[in-house]
Design an enzyme around this catalytic site. Structure first.
Site, PDB file in Angstrom:
ATOM      1  N   GLY A 490       5.957 -11.714  15.502  1.00  0.00           N
ATOM      2  CA  GLY A 490       5.592 -11.096  15.487  1.00  0.00           C
ATOM      3  C   GLY A 490       6.990 -11.134  13.690  1.00  0.00           C
ATOM      4  O   GLY A 490       7.819 -11.944  13.699  1.00  0.00           O
ATOM      5  N   ARG A 491       6.740  -9.962  13.150  1.00  0.00           N
ATOM      6  CA  ARG A 491       7.681  -9.924  11.795  1.00  0.00           C
ATOM      7  C   ARG A 491       8.013  -7.877  12.030  1.00  0.00           C
ATOM      8  O   ARG A 491       6.655  -7.115  11.377  1.00  0.00           O
ATOM      9  CB  ARG A 491       6.954  -9.563  11.317  1.00  0.00           C
ATOM     10  CG  ARG A 491       7.308 -11.783   9.995  1.00  0.00           C
ATOM     11  CD  ARG A 491       6.593 -11.622   8.872  1.00  0.00           C
ATOM     12  NE  ARG A 491       7.205 -13.357   8.999  1.00  0.00           N
ATOM     13  CZ  ARG A 491       8.058 -14.289   8.342  1.00  0.00           C
ATOM     14  NH1 ARG A 491       8.199 -12.895   7.571  1.00  0.00           N
ATOM     15  NH2 ARG A 491       7.504 -15.503   8.055  1.00  0.00           N
ATOM     16  N   ASP A 603       9.787   4.068  12.640  1.00  0.00           N
ATOM     17  CA  ASP A 603       8.976   2.792  12.864  1.00  0.00           C
ATOM     18  C   ASP A 603       8.076   3.348  13.716  1.00  0.00           C
ATOM     19  O   ASP A 603       7.895   2.172  14.176  1.00  0.00           O
ATOM     20  CB  ASP A 603       9.592   2.527  11.871  1.00  0.00           C
ATOM     21  CG  ASP A 603       8.757   1.178  11.445  1.00  0.00           C
ATOM     22  OD1 ASP A 603       7.719   1.301  10.532  1.00  0.00           O
ATOM     23  OD2 ASP A 603       8.836  -0.053  10.673  1.00  0.00           O
TER      24      ASP A 603
END
Ligand SMILES: *[C@@H]1O[C@H](CO)[C@@H](O)[C@H](O)[C@H]1NC(C)=O
Ligand SMILES: *[C@@H]1O[C@H](CO)[C@@H](O)[C@H](O)[C@H]1NC(C)=O
Ligand SMILES: *[C@@H]1O[C@H](CO)[C@@H](O)[C@H](O)[C@H]1NC(C)=O
Ligand SMILES: *[C@@H]1O[C@H](CO)[C@@H](O)[C@H](O)[C@H]1NC(C)=O
Ligand SMILES: *[C@@H]1O[C@H](CO)[C@@H](O)[C@H](O)[C@H]1NC(C)=O
Ligand SMILES: *[C@@H]1O[C@H](CO)[C@@H](O)[C@H](O)[C@H]1NC(C)=O
Length: 768
Positions: A490-491, A603
């Site tokens: 993931g990023r 987020d």
């Protein structure tokens, strides 16, 4: 633990001195360890000495101490060059080389310490009257000074700055680096943190207080704390105190002692009364637990009983006036005591629960997997119920009986009687604000437990669950775990996430943060706070690494991956989706309303909601916005930089309005719409030119369908991947909640706990 002030006394007529002591060290000369008793540097006022002293069998350190002509063995060491690497008693030397470098050479061979200085001028090393060991050039330019590298002690007018920290000694007799640190954290707040082998935790100011509640300013970024010879201490975050003997000029020192207390000592020959230098917060174990090692309580507490999984064999001991902060596994508002008790019993690993009355919210229940961050707080309006085996003898008084771990209660009584003096007021404030340390003790217990459990191998699952607690990993350990950072999973959130397998065979998600702007201490202070956040719907952080420029975080690994992945592969039926909506709402409510206010996620999106083997949602990356970006969230309600992901961002970001927890509510609403419709809000956004920079298309589309004349609007918007037999009522409820969450005006949006209430109210509603 916390600050306390004591006096120490040396019997010293400042009279005679050894004739061979030096006033300074010139280029090319040395102090040798064999002659330590005669060969040392003395300050002109004869108050301080710098030289070698013995720290163990054939082990010597170079340091500075308060001169005591009657004994060469220093009792009041104020600085050390090589606290962690003592040198041999033979052939070891401290030399001022012709190059201008000061080096400490062990046994004539290995350089264990150096000042890393260079000068062609005829520099001199001398000890000033204030205790500062200075290397300077003839015209006064200072090349190096011990005041810039404190160990565990500050002297008058020696500032603690953003570049320095105090680190306690291992014990009162062992001078090597211990577990406590005093430093300025990322918020400009002077903080004490415990940084032990297994866990790290901020313990002062109390992590459950916002900085202003603790009386601290976090807008002053000068980050400097200093005290003067009159006994007044002042820190740029507004923390200040004066010693009770304030006003008189006398030798003083402020030391972060090995027990985690910061104490101010003053030397006064006139007073004949002596204070115990060991007073201050002390550790006590909870009933049913005992200190593992009486001579060194930093080893923590251990239970006196065997943990049982069988609820029928457990009973609870209710204790008043003790609060345990953080590490909540489950949280229910408006719960009865019995509900809370049963919730704990259902979980094998539940060690107890806290039951607390909140104004306007009724009683809240917090079940605990770990008993940490405990503090004795007589005014605390809740109780803690400890899970113990049936038929036990443990009593509430037990923890208050053990002779050496109970100063708390005694201290408070003792000090109440003399409230007129400054010392007392100062201390009382701490008595209420700073905790007893079940925190350290018990955290170690679980470390101990989990290790034995693993050995017995039967309960691997239990091990996984119980092994929470922020651990420090080395970079090489994590490099190995991730096979050289080879498998990216993931990023985002300021870094790349890799899959890894830790040495204890646990699968982990290891996030490597992009930027390492923070110093290690500041990073640690933040991590330790994030580490205390615990909720069943929150990804657990197991540990961190802060080495050189490397900053990594170690999280539990989620087999089922992200909500985003599961939505795109159509693997979620309607009830799973509803469950995910509820779990996500619960953790957001918990963090927004139960924790520190700065814990906004900022987020929320399907990529950050991960699913465990049972498709229970766990939110990732909480608190990260803080770690990754140094901008201060506390200090104003605005972020200077826009955060979040296009499509999920609240209008506040665009219109530069104050950022509150309602930005998470907005993002959550978009995620709900995405779960119901299967449509991503980010798709197609870019193609619309001149559109607002945040996206309202998905919202508008759903609103239009819903307000249309067709009764079948729900069928039209619902994700085709959801089978037709869904619960219409619940899906309609999800849409209603979602639309309320994405109101343009933040004040019209519900809070996350209102969302939980709405979703929960129909949880058991069979109506379809
Ligand atoms: C001091 O403690 C450290 C860490 O536990 C240990 O390695 C060292 O040997 C101890 N030193 C002495 C003199 O006991
Ligand atoms: C910040 O702290 C320093 C040191 O205590 C002080 O000199 C300065 O006036 C403070 N600045 C503000 C804006 O309060
Ligand atoms: C207890 O702590 C002391 C001091 O660190 C240490 O020397 C001793 O070995 C410890 N005892 C046990 C049983 O761990
Ligand atoms: C616990 O007690 C209940 C009711 O007395 C009983 O039904 C249940 O089997 C018991 N559980 C165990 C594991 O003994
Ligand atoms: C708590 O629960 C009771 C009974 O379920 C209910 O009557 C009451 O309104 C609730 N209180 C709050 C503040 O939600
Ligand atoms: C309770 O305490 C008594 C005396 O202190 C002791 O003999 C007994 O074994 C204890 N019982 C348990 C279950 O620990």
């Amino acid at each position: 633990m916390g600050f306390s002030i004591s006096l120490f006394f040396l019997l010293l007529p400042l009279s005679f001195q050894s004739s061979s002591s030096l006033s300074s060290l010139n280029k090319g000369s040395s102090l040798s360890v064999e002659k330590q008793a005669q060969h040392f540097i003395l300050s002109p006022n004869q108050m301080f000495c710098a030289g070698f002293f013995q720290v163990g069998e054939n082990a010597f350190s170079f340091g500075i101490w308060f001169n005591d002509p009657h004994s060469h063995n220093p009792i009041n060491v104020v600085w050390m060059a090589n606290r962690d690497q003592p040198v041999n008693g033979k052939l070891s030397k401290l030399s001022l080389l012709n190059s201008g470098n000061i080096v400490l050479v062990d046994a004539g061979q290995i350089t264990t310490w150096s000042s890393k200085t260079e000068s062609h001028a005829p520099v001199k090393l001398h000890l000033q009257d204030d205790g500062n060991l200075v290397l300077d050039e003839p015209q006064g330019t200072i090349l190096w000074q011990s005041f810039d590298f404190p160990t565990d002690t500050l002297l008058p007018d020696q500032p603690l700055t953003r570049f320095t920290q105090l680190v306690s000694s291992r014990s009162f007799t062992n001078h090597s680096s211990g577990f406590y640190k005093l430093l300025f954290d990322d918020n400009n707040v002077l903080s004490l943190i415990y940084d032990g082998p297994d866990v790290s935790s901020t313990y002062w100011p109390p992590p459950w207080l916002l900085s202003w509640q603790a009386g601290r300013f976090n807008y002053n970024s000068s980050r400097v704390a200093v005290f003067n010879s009159l006994g007044s201490f002042l820190s740029s975050d507004n923390y200040a105190f004066s010693t009770y003997d304030h006003g008189t000029v006398m030798p003083r020192r402020l030391t972060l002692d090995s027990d985690g207390n910061v104490r101010m000592y003053s030397r006064n020959e006139a007073l004949k009364k002596c204070f115990d230098p060991e007073r201050g917060r002390r550790c006590s174990c909870l009933p049913g637990y005992r200190v593992k090692n009486r001579s060194d309580w930093s080893y923590g507490c251990e239970p006196l009983f065997d943990i049982t999984c069988n609820g029928n064999e457990s009973t609870f001991l209710e204790i008043q006036g003790v609060e345990l902060y953080g590490y909540d596994h489950n949280f229910i508002q408006n719960s009865t005591y019995m509900n809370c008790l049963n919730l704990c019993l259902q979980d094998c690993n539940c060690k107890g629960f806290q039951y607390r009355y909140d104004e306007g919210q009724g009683f809240s229940c917090y079940t605990k997997l770990q008993l940490r961050n405990g503090r004795h707080s007589p005014g605390f309006s809740g109780t803690i119920s400890l899970r113990l085996p049936k038929g036990n003898n443990f009593s509430k008084e037990e923890s208050v009986r053990a002779e050496d771990h109970v100063c708390l209660v005694q201290l408070q009584k003792g000090y109440v009687t003399k409230p007129e003096n400054c010392y007392v007021r100062f201390f009382l404030w701490f008595a209420t604000a700073v905790g007893v340390l079940e925190l350290i003790c018990l955290s170690m217990v679980w470390g101990f437990l989990t290790r034995t459990r693993q050995k017995s191998s039967a309960d691997q699952q239990g091990y996984h669950v119980a092994a929470v607690g922020v651990r420090k990993y080395s970079y090489s350990e994590l490099k190995k775990a991730t096979k050289g950072f080879s498998e990216e999973i993931g990023r985002g959130g300021g870094g790349v996430v890799y899959k890894g397998i830790l040495s204890d065979e646990r699968h982990a998600a290891i996030k490597r943060l992009n930027e390492a702007k923070q110093g290690e201490g500041e990073f640690l202070a933040e991590v330790s706070i994030i580490g205390t956040l615990n909720h069943m719907n929150l990804i657990e952080m197991w540990g961190y690494c802060a080495e050189g420029k490397h900053r990594l975080l170690v999280y539990e690994y989620m087999e089922n991956g992200s909500l985003a992945k599961n939505l795109s592969s159509n693997s979620l039926d309607w009830s799973k989706r509803y469950n995910i909506a509820l779990g996500t709402a619960r953790v957001l409510a918990y963090l927004h309303e139960e924790c520190l206010e700065w814990i906004l996620h900022c987020d929320i999106k399907p990529q950050n909601i991960l699913l465990d083997a049972n498709y229970q949602p766990k939110v990732a990356d909480f608190g990260l916005s803080k770690l990754v970006n140094r901008n201060n969230l506390n200090n104003s309600s605005r972020f200077s930089m826009i955060r979040g992901t296009r499509g999920y961002m609240a209008p506040e970001w665009v219109y530069n309005l104050p950022i509150t927890s309602k930005v998470d509510v907005y993002s959550y609403g978009i995620v709900l719409l995405e779960m119901v419709t299967g449509k991503s809000p980010t798709i197609g956004v870019q193609s619309i030119d001149g559109e607002e920079s945040y996206n309202g298309r998905l919202v508008t589309w759903v609103k239009e369908k819903r307000s249309g004349t067709y009764s079948s609007w729900l069928e039209q918007i619902i994700d085709p991947a959801i089978e037709t037999n869904y619960n219409k009522f619940k899906m309609d409820l999800l849409v209603r909640v979602a639309l309320a969450c994405v109101e343009e005006s933040k004040d019209l949006r519900p809070t996350m706990s209102q969302v939980v209430e709405m979703l929960q109210s129909h949880e058991s509603n069979p109506k379809s």
